[in-house]
Write a protein that holds these residues in place. Structure first.
Motif: not given
Lengths: 98, 483
Positions: A83, A87-98
């Motif tokens: 994913d 903008r050209g970032f890798f998209r990953v599941p959210k690392i920090i909760q909140g």
């Protein structure tokens, strides 16, 4: 004597993000103990005056000069990503909760 | 009960190389995301890292500047953990045999000099950068441009006792890194990052208390504030009969408080092992001597020399050597006017830096050259202009870039030192202020300042203060004798 129990195997598996079946856990516990037994056997040798080996090759100082060479393009860099965003970032599941 | 804090700092310094530590990608900051990566720093299977020679050289340089012993043989190791900014699943670092050990640096505290031990200095690679989505966005975003940028980690002994010492230690570290030109060490840009281990114990106790680890302090001020907060927090816990839990805390600058880190997993179980893809680094005596010879004069040495050679106070020498460009600026000025190094120190530190600070500028942006400062002080020393006039001249040089000599000539700013001319003015001022003269003669000698002020007013500030003082005292004495 068993040096490693099932709990330890499961702990290491968790650290390595590996999932095992009950049978695999049994098998790895057994195999790891056998490896450690072998290492114990090696330990019987007197290595008092032997320098520790950190690398299989008897070589040191393999280095390169500080020169920039072209890198992958952004598209190439992201080609295998599961994913990404526009903008050209890798998209990953959210690392920090909140 | 009185407590004391025990603080150790782990500092990461980004090295100023062109390419990454184990591959040839650029280390340039601010490029579009994921444009500086290659199969090596992306952690593709089958690739081999190769050490950047300059990284080793800079790391040795830094370690020597921190008085460390360089290990003749050092080994890279894999530190294993999972995080989205770490594509390989391990960070290449050093563990069992780091590059250097047993160093120290010295800080100047209000209570005197303190030596802080340095446990080790080792090389490692940086991770990528995570950007967290806005509220409601279930994603984080990863840019791997920073992955593999060279770092050195500098671990201190738990020798630091106060938050102020921690700040001084970091500032000294930054000064040294900049002197030896291995890093710009700008905290705001993340080129110098600091984690702290901190525990407290009753004063006099030698055993250590349970420590917490503080992260996310990205300015010197934040480091000091976070440590101050954490000391108070731990004290409160202990005083209320609680126990300190060993944990990692994040400094929240908005709240001005430390918070428990809420990441899911934070296991300090890195299963280090020697990196099989990199051969050990051997630092020969010859290489070591070559790097040592490239070290410039370091801040402590320079400071000692400034005190000795220029007769400066310890404080002035400390300020002037706190940045290499400032020391160089000062010495260039001394070279142009060697007769009065103390006055030059004052002009650089008070007048010039004061102006620069007010405009939030660095010395490198100064519109005044060292030679111009030297010329200005020379004009004062010769008696051509007074100190007060010199301040105005400096302001003009600062604005226009014109030499002080030229400004003095153009504006006719010549100090009035002619005794007969001044004598007449002094005489008139005394005649015009008979009450004040009486007060003086009655013992209120402080009123001299009033007369000097009046004389300066009458001469539009051009009167030579030394000459004025001399004449004034003489005239007043005469008046006293006449009575």
């Amino acid at each position: 004597m068993e040096k490693i129990g099932k709990a330890e195997v499961l702990h290491v598996a968790q650290l390595a993000r590996l999932e095992f079946t009950e049978e695999e856990v049994e098998a790895f516990t057994h195999q790891l103990n056998k490896i450690l037994q072998y290492v114990d056997q090696l330990k019987e040798l007197d290595t008092q005056d032997v320098k520790p080996t950190f690398h299989a090759l008897a070589q040191t100082n393999v280095m390169r000069e500080d020169e920039v060479r072209s890198s992958l393009t952004q598209e190439e860099a992201l080609a295998n990503a599961p994913d990404r965003d526009d903008r050209g970032f890798f998209r990953v599941p959210k690392i920090i909760q909140g | 009960m009185e407590y004391e804090a025990v603080i150790g700092l782990e500092v990461h310094v980004q090295l100023k190389t062109n390419s990454k530590v184990f591959c040839s990608c650029s280390t340039e900051f601010g490029a579009p995301p994921n444009t500086h990566t290659c199969p090596v720093c992306q952690g593709m299977p089958g690739v081999l890292p190769v050490l950047n020679r300059r990284v080793a050289e800079y790391a040795i340089k830094a370690a020597l500047a921190l008085n460390c012993q360089i290990n003749p043989l050092s080994v890279f190791a894999r530190k294993n953990y999972f995080y989205p900014d770490l594509p390989k699943g391990y960070q290449i670092s050093q563990y069992e045999l780091p590059l250097a050990e047993h160093g120290y640096l010295e800080i100047e505290t209000p209570q005197g000099k303190r030596r802080i031990g340095i446990t080790r200095v080792h090389m490692e690679e940086d991770a990528g950068k995570n950007v967290h989505g806005e509220f409601g966005d279930p994603h984080s975003y990863v840019d791997l441009n920073r992955t593999g940028v060279p770092l050195i980690e500098i671990v201190s002994e738990p020798d630091i006792r106060t938050p102020e010492e921690a700040r001084l230690y970091l500032q000294k570290l930054r000064t040294i890194m900049r002197y030896i030109e291995v890093s710009d060490a700008d905290m705001e840009k993340g080129e110098l990052r600091c984690d702290a281990n901190i525990s407290i114990r009753p004063k006099g106790e030698t055993r250590l208390g349970v420590k917490t680890e503080l992260k996310n302090m990205n300015s010197f001020r934040h480091v000091q504030k976070a440590l101050e907060y954490e000391i108070k927090r731990q004290q409160k816990v202990l005083e209320e009969g609680g126990i300190i839990v060993q944990e990692t805390l994040l400094w929240n600058p908005q709240l001005g408080a430390t918070e428990t880190m809420r990441s899911k997993e934070e296991a300090h179980d890195y299963r280090y092992f020697p990196e099989p893809d990199l051969v050990p680094l051997e630092v020969s005596q010859e290489w070591l001597e070559e790097v040592a010879a490239s070290l410039p004069e370091l801040p402590d040495e320079k400071k000692a020399r400034f005190i000795e050679e220029y007769g400066l106070s310890a404080y002035d020498a400390e300020v002037l050597t706190s940045a290499r460009e400032m020391a160089d600026f000062y010495e260039a000025a001394v070279k142009a006017h060697p007769d009065n190094p103390k006055a030059l120190a004052n002009w650089v530190m008070v007048e010039l830096l004061g102006r620069l600070h007010a405009e939030n500028k660095s010395l490198l942006e100064a519109p005044v050259t060292p030679q111009q400062i030297a010329q200005l002080v020379a004009l004062v020393d010769k008696g051509t202009i007074s100190g007060k006039m010199a301040k105005e001249v400096l302001a003009k040089t600062y604005q226009t870039g014109k030499d002080p000599q030229q400004i003095v000539e153009e504006e006719g700013l010549v100090q009035l030192s002619d005794e007969s001319e001044l004598e007449a003015i002094v005489e008139k001022v005394l005649e015009d202020n008979p009450k004040e003269v009486e007060k003086y003669l009655a013992g209120k000698t402080k009123i001299v300042g009033f007369f000097v002020g009046q004389i300066m007013k009458a001469t539009k500030g051009k009167a030579n203060p030394q000459v004025v003082n001399k004449i004034l005292i003489k005239k007043l004495q005469e008046k006293g004798e006449q009575q």
